[in-house]
Design an enzyme around this catalytic site. Structure first.
Site, PDB file in Angstrom:
ATOM      1  N   ARG A 219     -12.790 -18.632 -44.022  1.00  0.00           N
ATOM      2  CA  ARG A 219     -12.908 -19.619 -45.088  1.00  0.00           C
ATOM      3  C   ARG A 219     -13.196 -18.910 -46.406  1.00  0.00           C
ATOM      4  O   ARG A 219     -13.913 -17.898 -46.440  1.00  0.00           O
ATOM      5  CB  ARG A 219     -14.042 -20.615 -44.796  1.00  0.00           C
ATOM      6  CG  ARG A 219     -13.698 -21.647 -43.723  1.00  0.00           C
ATOM      7  CD  ARG A 219     -12.629 -22.625 -44.210  1.00  0.00           C
ATOM      8  NE  ARG A 219     -12.285 -23.651 -43.254  1.00  0.00           N
ATOM      9  CZ  ARG A 219     -11.226 -23.593 -42.423  1.00  0.00           C
ATOM     10  NH1 ARG A 219     -10.421 -22.553 -42.433  1.00  0.00           N
ATOM     11  NH2 ARG A 219     -10.958 -24.606 -41.616  1.00  0.00           N
TER      12      ARG A 219
ATOM     13  N   HIS B  23      -3.156 -19.383 -46.833  1.00  0.00           N
ATOM     14  CA  HIS B  23      -3.868 -20.055 -45.728  1.00  0.00           C
ATOM     15  C   HIS B  23      -2.883 -20.317 -44.573  1.00  0.00           C
ATOM     16  O   HIS B  23      -2.688 -21.471 -44.152  1.00  0.00           O
ATOM     17  CB  HIS B  23      -4.519 -21.368 -46.185  1.00  0.00           C
ATOM     18  CG  HIS B  23      -5.594 -21.829 -45.244  1.00  0.00           C
ATOM     19  ND1 HIS B  23      -6.759 -22.418 -45.667  1.00  0.00           N
ATOM     20  CD2 HIS B  23      -5.683 -21.788 -43.895  1.00  0.00           C
ATOM     21  CE1 HIS B  23      -7.520 -22.726 -44.613  1.00  0.00           C
ATOM     22  NE2 HIS B  23      -6.876 -22.343 -43.527  1.00  0.00           N
TER      23      HIS B  23
HETATM   24  P1  NAP Z   1     -15.680 -20.692 -33.088  1.00  0.00           P
HETATM   25  O1  NAP Z   1     -14.938 -20.716 -31.804  1.00  0.00           O
HETATM   26  O2  NAP Z   1     -16.641 -21.802 -33.372  1.00  0.00           O
HETATM   27  O3  NAP Z   1     -16.457 -19.293 -33.119  1.00  0.00           O
HETATM   28  C1  NAP Z   1     -17.443 -19.037 -34.048  1.00  0.00           C
HETATM   29  C2  NAP Z   1     -18.033 -17.648 -33.772  1.00  0.00           C
HETATM   30  O4  NAP Z   1     -18.828 -17.290 -34.904  1.00  0.00           O
HETATM   31  C3  NAP Z   1     -18.947 -17.627 -32.545  1.00  0.00           C
HETATM   32  O5  NAP Z   1     -18.802 -16.412 -31.866  1.00  0.00           O
HETATM   33  C4  NAP Z   1     -20.328 -17.739 -33.172  1.00  0.00           C
HETATM   34  O6  NAP Z   1     -21.366 -17.129 -32.413  1.00  0.00           O
HETATM   35  C5  NAP Z   1     -20.126 -16.933 -34.440  1.00  0.00           C
HETATM   36  N1  NAP Z   1     -21.139 -17.304 -35.433  1.00  0.00           N
HETATM   37  C6  NAP Z   1     -21.408 -18.526 -35.945  1.00  0.00           C
HETATM   38  N2  NAP Z   1     -22.405 -18.461 -36.828  1.00  0.00           N
HETATM   39  C7  NAP Z   1     -22.813 -17.166 -36.844  1.00  0.00           C
HETATM   40  C8  NAP Z   1     -23.838 -16.466 -37.536  1.00  0.00           C
HETATM   41  N3  NAP Z   1     -24.648 -17.081 -38.398  1.00  0.00           N
HETATM   42  N4  NAP Z   1     -23.969 -15.145 -37.311  1.00  0.00           N
HETATM   43  C9  NAP Z   1     -23.153 -14.507 -36.436  1.00  0.00           C
HETATM   44  N5  NAP Z   1     -22.157 -15.103 -35.727  1.00  0.00           N
HETATM   45  C10 NAP Z   1     -22.002 -16.424 -35.947  1.00  0.00           C
HETATM   46  O7  NAP Z   1     -14.694 -20.620 -34.339  1.00  0.00           O
HETATM   47  P2  NAP Z   1     -13.122 -20.273 -34.323  1.00  0.00           P
HETATM   48  O8  NAP Z   1     -12.337 -21.392 -33.797  1.00  0.00           O
HETATM   49  O9  NAP Z   1     -12.969 -18.934 -33.703  1.00  0.00           O
HETATM   50  O10 NAP Z   1     -12.816 -20.193 -35.899  1.00  0.00           O
HETATM   51  C11 NAP Z   1     -13.242 -19.095 -36.664  1.00  0.00           C
HETATM   52  C12 NAP Z   1     -12.921 -19.274 -38.137  1.00  0.00           C
HETATM   53  O11 NAP Z   1     -11.514 -19.269 -38.337  1.00  0.00           O
HETATM   54  C13 NAP Z   1     -13.429 -20.561 -38.775  1.00  0.00           C
HETATM   55  O12 NAP Z   1     -13.942 -20.278 -40.050  1.00  0.00           O
HETATM   56  C14 NAP Z   1     -12.176 -21.377 -38.956  1.00  0.00           C
HETATM   57  O13 NAP Z   1     -12.333 -22.288 -40.005  1.00  0.00           O
HETATM   58  C15 NAP Z   1     -11.188 -20.282 -39.280  1.00  0.00           C
HETATM   59  N6  NAP Z   1      -9.773 -20.622 -39.095  1.00  0.00           N
HETATM   60  C16 NAP Z   1      -8.893 -20.158 -40.025  1.00  0.00           C
HETATM   61  C17 NAP Z   1      -7.544 -20.405 -39.858  1.00  0.00           C
HETATM   62  C18 NAP Z   1      -6.551 -19.871 -40.848  1.00  0.00           C
HETATM   63  O14 NAP Z   1      -5.375 -20.170 -40.747  1.00  0.00           O
HETATM   64  N7  NAP Z   1      -6.967 -19.050 -41.784  1.00  0.00           N
HETATM   65  C19 NAP Z   1      -7.091 -21.116 -38.748  1.00  0.00           C
HETATM   66  C20 NAP Z   1      -8.015 -21.575 -37.833  1.00  0.00           C
HETATM   67  C21 NAP Z   1      -9.366 -21.301 -38.008  1.00  0.00           C
HETATM   68  P3  NAP Z   1     -21.760 -17.645 -30.926  1.00  0.00           P
HETATM   69  O15 NAP Z   1     -20.641 -17.126 -30.053  1.00  0.00           O
HETATM   70  O16 NAP Z   1     -23.060 -16.963 -30.671  1.00  0.00           O
HETATM   71  O17 NAP Z   1     -21.830 -19.130 -31.004  1.00  0.00           O
HETATM   72  C1  GLV Z   2      -7.314 -23.849 -40.421  1.00  0.00           C
HETATM   73  O1  GLV Z   2      -7.834 -23.222 -41.281  1.00  0.00           O
HETATM   74  C2  GLV Z   2      -8.031 -24.520 -39.373  1.00  0.00           C
HETATM   75  O2  GLV Z   2      -9.263 -24.590 -39.465  1.00  0.00           O
HETATM   76  O3  GLV Z   2      -7.386 -25.008 -38.422  1.00  0.00           O
END
Ligand code: NAP
Ligand code: GLV
Length: 324
Positions: free
Chosen positions: A239, A287
């Protein structure tokens, strides 16, 4: 059930979602636009299927039982003060998205490692000059976040031979009693704020895949960049608000950082006059690191709705108190 499709879609995107959802949910009524919602009445909506909806759009839905996000990140949704209290929020978790994110991260890390962004710059100057060719196992990559995306990325980079570390909040998932999935081979998993400085000190490429929460907002700042070895690179695929943009520009100007690959920004679309567009050491993506694929995502939605109908536990519920 009556399903409301709400979000900031273009016309073609709305049509694609409508088709994909109707195909897997033939027995439910999909309300895909404002006239259809007015005809049915807001009081009859059971489930909202949302893709970054405008704040306030889920107000006045008294029968709402589930908010199912079509996006993985729910930071904007949770920031809406009018979000109906007590209604569970599920986020999109789709292996197809994880795979797309792993491809983007691999491209970015490989391009940084082999100097391909530098060669692009050289081409613009007609400059024929080879750079040192290092092995992947000489390059230390740290992935911030070890969730759906971070795990897939870390696994892919480790399989490619990189020296990979990953960082998460807790040593094991705090929310389930189930045994955590195995850490992929070759990934050094670290947890908690105390582990971060030592991790950053041995990181050449920092890939951010954290959710945006109160604890992670602005994490990619001058202090973080100073903790990296001089000449490190940053890849932000999570983000825009994770990154302090002025600190990045200063770190690139001083040579503390050598390059940044950015997919997400404080303001999206990135304004035409923004300094990042023309910067020789910043690669901008719109994005697009991992778009939701409506075909596979519709099946994820159908699975959760079947669970709702049968009274089974819903999948991928957001924990409001931790913010992701
Ligand atoms: P997720 O499954 O919720 O995983 C979050 C990870 O971050 C978990 O391992 C969590 O730790 C860790 N975390 C959370 N808060 C933390 C902190 N304060 N300190 C250290 N680690 C922390 O999320 P996701 O689905 O993988 O998504 C990750 C990111 O990608 C998000 O920001 C999402 O918005 C972004 N995203 C971007 C796109 C794009 O196209 N650019 C697409 C999709 C998603 P725990 O394992 O201990 O809970
Ligand atoms: C894209 O950024 C998503 O959160 O799916």
């Amino acid at each position: 059930m009556n399903l409301l499709l709400a979000g900031s879609f273009g016309p073609e995107e709305r049509l694609a979602w409508t088709r994909a959802l109707q195909q897997v949910l033939p027995t439910h009524r999909l309300v895909a636009d404002e006239p259809a919602l007015q005809a049915l009445g807001r009081e009859h909506i059971d489930v909202a299927l949302v893709a970054n909806p405008a704040p306030g759009s889920l107000q006045g839905l008294p029968r709402l039982r589930l908010i199912q996000s079509l996006w993985a990140g729910v930071d904007r949704l949770l920031a809406d003060p009018t979000l109906p209290a007590g209604v569970p929020v599920a986020r999109m978790v789709d292996p197809a998205m994880n795979a797309a994110m792993a491809e983007t991260a691999l491209w970015a890390v490989l391009s940084l490692h082999r100097g391909f962004f530098d060669y692009q710059g050289q081409q613009r100057q007609a400059l024929w000059q080879q750079r040192p060719q290092r092995r992947a196992d000489e390059v230390a990559v740290t992935v911030l976040g070890f969730g759906q995306m971070g795990r897939a990325v870390a696994q892919r980079l480790a399989a490619q031979g990189y020296r990979v570390a990953a960082w998460r909040r807790e040593p094991a998932p705090a929310d389930t009693g189930a045994a955590p999935p195995a850490v992929p081979a070759g990934v050094d998993l670290q947890a908690g704020l105390a582990a971060l400085p030592a991790l950053l000190a041995r990181t050449e490429v920092l890939v951010n895949l954290l959710p945006l929460t109160a604890s992670t907002r602005g994490l990619l700042d001058a202090r973080c960049f100073a903790a990296l070895p001089r000449g490190a690179a940053v890849v932000n695929l999570a983000r825009g608000a994770h990154l302090v943009e002025a600190d990045l520009l200063a770190a690139l100007a001083s040579g503390q950082l050598r390059h940044a690959v950015l997919d997400v920004f404080q303001t999206e679309p990135l304004p035409a006059e923004h300094a990042f567009w023309q910067h020789g050491h910043i690669t901008v993506l719109p994005h697009a690191a991992a778009l939701t694929d409506e075909r596979s995502a519709a099946a994820v939605v159908a699975d959760n709705l079947a669970r709702l109908v049968c009274g089974e536990p819903l999948r991928h519920l957001v924990q409001a108190q931790r913010g992701y």
